[in-house]
Design a protein around this motif. Structure first.
Motif, PDB file in Angstrom:
ATOM      1  N   GLN A 101       0.812  -1.207   0.000  1.00 45.78           N
ATOM      2  CA  GLN A 101       0.000   0.000   0.000  1.00 45.78           C
ATOM      3  C   GLN A 101       0.851   1.266   0.000  1.00 45.78           C
ATOM      4  O   GLN A 101       0.334   2.377  -0.180  1.00 45.78           O
ATOM      5  CB  GLN A 101      -0.885   0.014   1.242  1.00 45.78           C
ATOM      6  CG  GLN A 101      -0.098   0.029   2.559  1.00 45.78           C
ATOM      7  CD  GLN A 101      -0.987   0.000   3.776  1.00 45.78           C
ATOM      8  OE1 GLN A 101      -2.091   0.540   3.747  1.00 45.78           O
ATOM      9  NE2 GLN A 101      -0.536  -0.667   4.840  1.00 45.78           N
ATOM     10  N   TYR A 103       2.930   2.115  -2.192  1.00 47.14           N
ATOM     11  CA  TYR A 103       3.182   2.526  -3.570  1.00 47.14           C
ATOM     12  C   TYR A 103       1.946   3.256  -4.088  1.00 47.14           C
ATOM     13  O   TYR A 103       0.824   2.757  -3.959  1.00 47.14           O
ATOM     14  CB  TYR A 103       3.446   1.323  -4.472  1.00 47.14           C
ATOM     15  CG  TYR A 103       4.802   0.682  -4.318  1.00 47.14           C
ATOM     16  CD1 TYR A 103       5.810   0.908  -5.249  1.00 47.14           C
ATOM     17  CD2 TYR A 103       5.075  -0.174  -3.257  1.00 47.14           C
ATOM     18  CE1 TYR A 103       7.051   0.302  -5.123  1.00 47.14           C
ATOM     19  CE2 TYR A 103       6.317  -0.778  -3.120  1.00 47.14           C
ATOM     20  CZ  TYR A 103       7.291  -0.534  -4.060  1.00 47.14           C
ATOM     21  OH  TYR A 103       8.517  -1.133  -3.930  1.00 47.14           O
ATOM     22  N   THR A 104       2.156   4.420  -4.675  1.00 50.94           N
ATOM     23  CA  THR A 104       1.082   5.139  -5.353  1.00 50.94           C
ATOM     24  C   THR A 104       1.283   4.992  -6.850  1.00 50.94           C
ATOM     25  O   THR A 104       2.306   5.430  -7.389  1.00 50.94           O
ATOM     26  CB  THR A 104       1.096   6.638  -4.985  1.00 50.94           C
ATOM     27  OG1 THR A 104       0.932   6.781  -3.571  1.00 50.94           O
ATOM     28  CG2 THR A 104      -0.034   7.371  -5.692  1.00 50.94           C
TER      29      THR A 104
END
Length: 216
Positions: A101, A103-104
């Motif tokens: 989570q 990582y965008t």
């Protein structure tokens, strides 16, 4: 299947694009007639997965510092700012699943263009006021800077065959492409397809592996 709209349209004089569809992206593999006599090739790589890693995910990149660009085996991890790493996947699975989570996903938010060829450095010197060569190092590097009114990210891959990767916000993608073409056409710039980039990438992977295997 979701279909993606390209943010960059190459000029008509580039020739008739030869395309294929991959995972909802219409990709230009070549042009008709084939492009051969170029000293700078420009390739749209916006379909490649891109992300910002932060927090624990950023810490997993061997304490990468701002300005560093590390070859991961399939792309580059770049020190964007303290505690944040920009990830550019160039040759892995198109449907990448980021590990956590932290990582965008930026695949749709950023365009990515490769600028290749023996006169690529001359074009990049016209695009930015910073040093794009850094002859004192043979390691790839990354900079976030301004170019003709745009915020861009730039990677000098330091490959034997010169190649720069340039990213910016999707909304400025066409402006980026037009600016590259306007400043580079007199240097022999031509839009080229993914086949040309894939050839470069295969050679670069071999070079990276040889460099990695050398004793430090």
């Amino acid at each position: 299947m979701r279909r993606y709209r390209q943010a960059i349209v190459m000029p008509e004089w580039a020739g008739r694009p030869v395309t294929k569809e991959v995972e909802g992206w219409e990709l230009i593999t070549d042009y008709e007639p084939p492009v051969t006599d170029w000293s700078i090739g420009v390739v749209d790589l916006s379909h490649r997965p891109k992300a910002l890693a932060h927090g624990p995910a950023a810490e997993g990149f061997d304490n990468i510092t701002p300005g560093q660009a590390i070859w991961t085996g399939s792309g580059f991890a770049c020190g964007h700012k303290p505690g944040e790493v920009a990830v550019f996947d160039l040759g892995g699975d198109m449907q990448v699943h980021w590990p956590s989570q932290y990582y965008t996903d930026m695949t749709d938010a950023w365009v990515l263009v490769a600028v290749m060829g023996n006169r690529a450095v001359e074009l990049m010197q016209r695009m930015v006021i910073i040093d794009v060569e850094r002859p004192e190092t043979d390691s790839p590097f990354y900079v976030a800077t301004r170019s003709h009114g745009m915020d861009i990210q730039l990677i000098n891959t330091k490959a034997e065959s010169p190649c720069y990767l340039v990213a910016c916000e999707r909304s400025h993608g066409q402006n980026l492409a037009d600016t590259l073409i306007r400043n580079g056409r007199h240097l022999g710039l031509k839009p080229v397809g993914l086949n040309a980039f894939d050839t470069w990438l295969k050679e670069f992977r071999v070079q990276a592996e040889v460099k990695r295997s050398k004793p430090t």
